[in-house]
Design a protein around this motif. Structure first.
Motif, PDB file in Angstrom:
ATOM      1  N   MET A   1       0.800  -1.216   0.000  1.00 54.18           N
ATOM      2  CA  MET A   1       0.000   0.000   0.000  1.00 54.18           C
ATOM      3  C   MET A   1       0.843   1.281   0.000  1.00 54.18           C
ATOM      4  O   MET A   1       0.483   2.255  -0.663  1.00 54.18           O
ATOM      5  N   SER A   2       1.942   1.291   0.701  1.00 48.48           N
ATOM      6  CA  SER A   2       2.791   2.491   0.686  1.00 48.48           C
ATOM      7  C   SER A   2       3.418   2.685  -0.688  1.00 48.48           C
ATOM      8  O   SER A   2       3.564   3.814  -1.154  1.00 48.48           O
ATOM      9  N   ARG A   3       3.770   1.590  -1.336  1.00 47.48           N
ATOM     10  CA  ARG A   3       4.317   1.714  -2.692  1.00 47.48           C
ATOM     11  C   ARG A   3       3.238   2.157  -3.671  1.00 47.48           C
ATOM     12  O   ARG A   3       3.498   2.968  -4.560  1.00 47.48           O
ATOM     13  N   LEU A   4       2.022   1.626  -3.518  1.00 45.77           N
ATOM     14  CA  LEU A   4       0.924   2.071  -4.380  1.00 45.77           C
ATOM     15  C   LEU A   4       0.679   3.570  -4.207  1.00 45.77           C
ATOM     16  O   LEU A   4       0.471   4.292  -5.186  1.00 45.77           O
ATOM     17  N   ARG A   5       0.712   4.035  -2.976  1.00 46.69           N
ATOM     18  CA  ARG A   5       0.508   5.465  -2.716  1.00 46.69           C
ATOM     19  C   ARG A   5       1.590   6.292  -3.394  1.00 46.69           C
ATOM     20  O   ARG A   5       1.307   7.307  -4.029  1.00 46.69           O
ATOM     21  N   ARG A   6       2.828   5.863  -3.289  1.00 45.40           N
ATOM     22  CA  ARG A   6       3.931   6.603  -3.898  1.00 45.40           C
ATOM     23  C   ARG A   6       3.847   6.573  -5.423  1.00 45.40           C
ATOM     24  O   ARG A   6       4.118   7.570  -6.088  1.00 45.40           O
ATOM     25  N   VAL A   7       3.462   5.433  -5.969  1.00 49.77           N
ATOM     26  CA  VAL A   7       3.282   5.350  -7.414  1.00 49.77           C
ATOM     27  C   VAL A   7       2.127   6.255  -7.844  1.00 49.77           C
ATOM     28  O   VAL A   7       2.218   6.947  -8.862  1.00 49.77           O
ATOM     29  N   ALA A   8       1.044   6.285  -7.063  1.00 52.37           N
ATOM     30  CA  ALA A   8      -0.099   7.139  -7.389  1.00 52.37           C
ATOM     31  C   ALA A   8       0.297   8.613  -7.371  1.00 52.37           C
ATOM     32  O   ALA A   8      -0.128   9.386  -8.248  1.00 52.37           O
TER      33      ALA A   8
END
Length: 165
Positions: free
Chosen positions: A34-41
Motif C-alpha cells: 500500500m505504501s508503494r501504491l501510494r507513492r506510485v499514485a
C-alpha cells in the motif's frame, strides 16, 4: 515484494524498518504494497499533470474534455452526464463548463429534448487539446512502465484489478 526482488532498499523499506522498531508486535507487511501504491499514485498524478500541461490543460479540464471525447459523435453530453462521469458536484461542473466555454474548448447549446437544459459539445480546439494530452500521457506512462515486461504488466494489471473490486 521481497528485498531480493529489488536491488536495494527503497524508502518504503526504510519506513517499515523504522515502524517495526516502534511497533514490534504489529505486522507491517500491508505497507509493502500500500505504501508503494501510494507513492506510485503520487508519481502518476505528477506525470498526468505534466502531460496535460504540455497540451495546455489542467487536470480538471482534461477530465471534462476526456469525458466528452469518449462520448459518441458528436461528443456531446448533458451536464448531468458529465457530473456522473467525472464524479464532481453540480456547482463545480457549472463553474468548469463556464471556464471551458470561455476558452473555446466546449460549446453549449439548448437541449432539444429539454427546453431548460443544455448540451455540452467538445469544440474542435477541445478535441485537439484532449487528444494531444492523451497521446502525451500514454507516451509518458509507457516510459514509466518500460522497466516491466509485457507479462509483468499483465500480472500487475490483473492484481490491481482485484484490489479495485
Amino acid at each position: 515484494m521481497s528485498g531480493e526482488a529489488r536491488e536495494r532498499d527503497d524508502d518504503v523499506d526504510l519506513l517499515i524498518d523504522a515502524w517495526s522498531r516502534r511497533l514490534p508486535d504489529v505486522d507491517l507487511t500491508p505497507l509493502d504494497v500500500m505504501s508503494r501504491l501510494r507513492r506510485v499514485a503520487l508519481r502518476l498524478a505528477r506525470l498526468r499533470a505534466e502531460a496535460f500541461f504540455s497540451a495546455g490543460l489542467s487536470v480538471w479540464e482534461f477530465d471534462v474534455l476526456a469525458a466528452l471525447r469518449r462520448a459518441d459523435e458528436p461528443h456531446e453530453l448533458s451536464p448531468a452526464q458529465l457530473i456522473e462521469s467525472t464524479m464532481i458536484g453540480s456547482a463545480a461542473m457549472t463553474n468548469r463548463l463556464e471556464k471551458l466555454a470561455a476558452r473555446g474548448l466546449v460549446e453549449r447549446r439548448p437541449n432539444p429534448r429539454d427546453g431548460r437544459g443544455v448540451l455540452v459539445r467538445l469544440s474542435p480546439e477541445g478535441t485537439e487539446r484532449v487528444d494531444a494530452a492523451m497521446t502525451e500521457l500514454v507516451r509518458r506512462e509507457a516510459e514509466e512502465l518500460a522497466g516491466l515486461s509485457r507479462e509483468e504488466q499483465g500480472i500487475l494489471t490483473r492484481l490491481l484489478g482485484r484490489l479495485l473490486v
